[in-house]
Design a protein around this motif. Structure first.
Motif, PDB file in Angstrom:
ATOM      1  N   UNK A  45       0.827  -1.206   0.000  1.00  0.00           N
ATOM      2  CA  UNK A  45       0.000   0.000   0.000  1.00  0.00           C
ATOM      3  C   UNK A  45       0.862   1.257   0.000  1.00  0.00           C
ATOM      4  N   UNK A  46       1.929   1.228   0.782  1.00  0.00           N
ATOM      5  CA  UNK A  46       2.847   2.374   0.840  1.00  0.00           C
ATOM      6  C   UNK A  46       3.482   2.622  -0.522  1.00  0.00           C
ATOM      7  N   UNK A  47       3.874   1.540  -1.198  1.00  0.00           N
ATOM      8  CA  UNK A  47       4.485   1.682  -2.525  1.00  0.00           C
ATOM      9  C   UNK A  47       3.487   2.245  -3.535  1.00  0.00           C
ATOM     10  N   UNK A  48       2.222   1.820  -3.449  1.00  0.00           N
ATOM     11  CA  UNK A  48       1.192   2.345  -4.353  1.00  0.00           C
ATOM     12  C   UNK A  48       0.956   3.836  -4.104  1.00  0.00           C
ATOM     13  N   UNK A  49       0.912   4.223  -2.843  1.00  0.00           N
ATOM     14  CA  UNK A  49       0.698   5.623  -2.488  1.00  0.00           C
ATOM     15  C   UNK A  49       1.839   6.483  -3.019  1.00  0.00           C
ATOM     16  N   UNK A  50       3.069   6.047  -2.776  1.00  0.00           N
ATOM     17  CA  UNK A  50       4.227   6.824  -3.212  1.00  0.00           C
ATOM     18  C   UNK A  50       4.307   6.907  -4.731  1.00  0.00           C
ATOM     19  N   UNK A  51       3.969   5.814  -5.416  1.00  0.00           N
ATOM     20  CA  UNK A  51       3.984   5.828  -6.884  1.00  0.00           C
ATOM     21  C   UNK A  51       2.931   6.804  -7.419  1.00  0.00           C
ATOM     22  N   UNK A  52       1.735   6.789  -6.820  1.00  0.00           N
ATOM     23  CA  UNK A  52       0.663   7.685  -7.257  1.00  0.00           C
ATOM     24  C   UNK A  52       1.020   9.151  -7.004  1.00  0.00           C
ATOM     25  N   UNK A  53       1.775   9.395  -5.931  1.00  0.00           N
ATOM     26  CA  UNK A  53       2.167  10.769  -5.593  1.00  0.00           C
ATOM     27  C   UNK A  53       3.416  11.200  -6.350  1.00  0.00           C
ATOM     28  N   UNK A  54       4.079  10.253  -7.008  1.00  0.00           N
ATOM     29  CA  UNK A  54       5.295  10.577  -7.744  1.00  0.00           C
ATOM     30  C   UNK A  54       6.488  10.818  -6.843  1.00  0.00           C
ATOM     31  N   UNK A  55       6.516  10.117  -5.698  1.00  0.00           N
ATOM     32  CA  UNK A  55       7.604  10.270  -4.739  1.00  0.00           C
ATOM     33  C   UNK A  55       8.433   8.985  -4.732  1.00  0.00           C
TER      34      UNK A  55
ATOM     35  N   UNK B 109      13.034  14.244   4.186  1.00  0.00           N
ATOM     36  CA  UNK B 109      13.419  14.934   2.957  1.00  0.00           C
ATOM     37  C   UNK B 109      12.242  15.209   2.023  1.00  0.00           C
ATOM     38  N   UNK B 110      11.028  14.824   2.414  1.00  0.00           N
ATOM     39  CA  UNK B 110       9.854  15.119   1.597  1.00  0.00           C
ATOM     40  C   UNK B 110       9.601  16.621   1.613  1.00  0.00           C
ATOM     41  N   UNK B 111       9.195  17.157   0.474  1.00  0.00           N
ATOM     42  CA  UNK B 111       8.803  18.567   0.425  1.00  0.00           C
ATOM     43  C   UNK B 111       7.366  18.683   0.943  1.00  0.00           C
ATOM     44  N   UNK B 112       6.940  19.893   1.222  1.00  0.00           N
ATOM     45  CA  UNK B 112       5.562  20.107   1.679  1.00  0.00           C
ATOM     46  C   UNK B 112       4.571  19.651   0.612  1.00  0.00           C
ATOM     47  N   UNK B 113       4.920  19.877  -0.654  1.00  0.00           N
ATOM     48  CA  UNK B 113       4.054  19.483  -1.763  1.00  0.00           C
ATOM     49  C   UNK B 113       3.921  17.955  -1.837  1.00  0.00           C
ATOM     50  N   UNK B 114       5.035  17.245  -1.666  1.00  0.00           N
ATOM     51  CA  UNK B 114       5.002  15.776  -1.692  1.00  0.00           C
ATOM     52  C   UNK B 114       4.171  15.241  -0.527  1.00  0.00           C
ATOM     53  N   UNK B 115       4.372  15.787   0.665  1.00  0.00           N
ATOM     54  CA  UNK B 115       3.612  15.347   1.843  1.00  0.00           C
ATOM     55  C   UNK B 115       2.128  15.613   1.645  1.00  0.00           C
ATOM     56  N   UNK B 116       1.798  16.735   1.035  1.00  0.00           N
ATOM     57  CA  UNK B 116       0.401  17.075   0.785  1.00  0.00           C
ATOM     58  C   UNK B 116      -0.243  16.092  -0.193  1.00  0.00           C
TER      59      UNK B 116
ATOM     60  N   UNK C 192      -3.341  13.586   0.693  1.00  0.00           N
ATOM     61  CA  UNK C 192      -4.583  13.584  -0.089  1.00  0.00           C
ATOM     62  C   UNK C 192      -4.922  12.190  -0.604  1.00  0.00           C
ATOM     63  N   UNK C 193      -3.923  11.464  -1.092  1.00  0.00           N
ATOM     64  CA  UNK C 193      -4.152  10.112  -1.611  1.00  0.00           C
ATOM     65  C   UNK C 193      -4.654   9.197  -0.499  1.00  0.00           C
ATOM     66  N   UNK C 194      -4.034   9.274   0.664  1.00  0.00           N
ATOM     67  CA  UNK C 194      -4.446   8.434   1.788  1.00  0.00           C
ATOM     68  C   UNK C 194      -5.872   8.786   2.222  1.00  0.00           C
TER      69      UNK C 194
END
Length: 76
Positions: free
Chosen positions: A30-40, A48-55, A59-61
């Motif tokens: 699930x974590x890998x799917x979330x990160x792939x969808x967010x482009x992280x 090291x995540x930016x505010x935009x990446x965390x946002x 949102x996806x979660x």
């Protein structure tokens, strides 16, 4: 700065793939799917995540996953 998602402070020194598993209801796949969808990249540490990446991840979660309190109350 601590990143808080779904009421959980994620560990700053972990890779994103592992950090997201600290949220009840999210496993490694699930974590890998979330990160792939967010482009992280899954190997970037949470700190090291930016505010935009965390946002984007937040949102996806919120829209696609049932986690923490919602999931715990369903099990009882």
């Amino acid at each position: 700065m601590a990143i808080r998602i779904a009421g959980v402070d994620l560990p700053q020194n972990k890779r994103g793939e592992i950090g997201l598993t600290y949220i009840y209801g999210i496993g490694r796949s699930g974590a890998n799917k979330i990160l792939a969808a967010a482009g992280v990249d899954k190997d970037i540490k949470v700190q090291d995540w930016t505010d935009d990446q965390a946002s984007k991840i937040r949102d996806i979660i919120a829209t696609q996953f049932k986690v923490e309190g919602d999931l715990r109350s369903e099990g009882q």
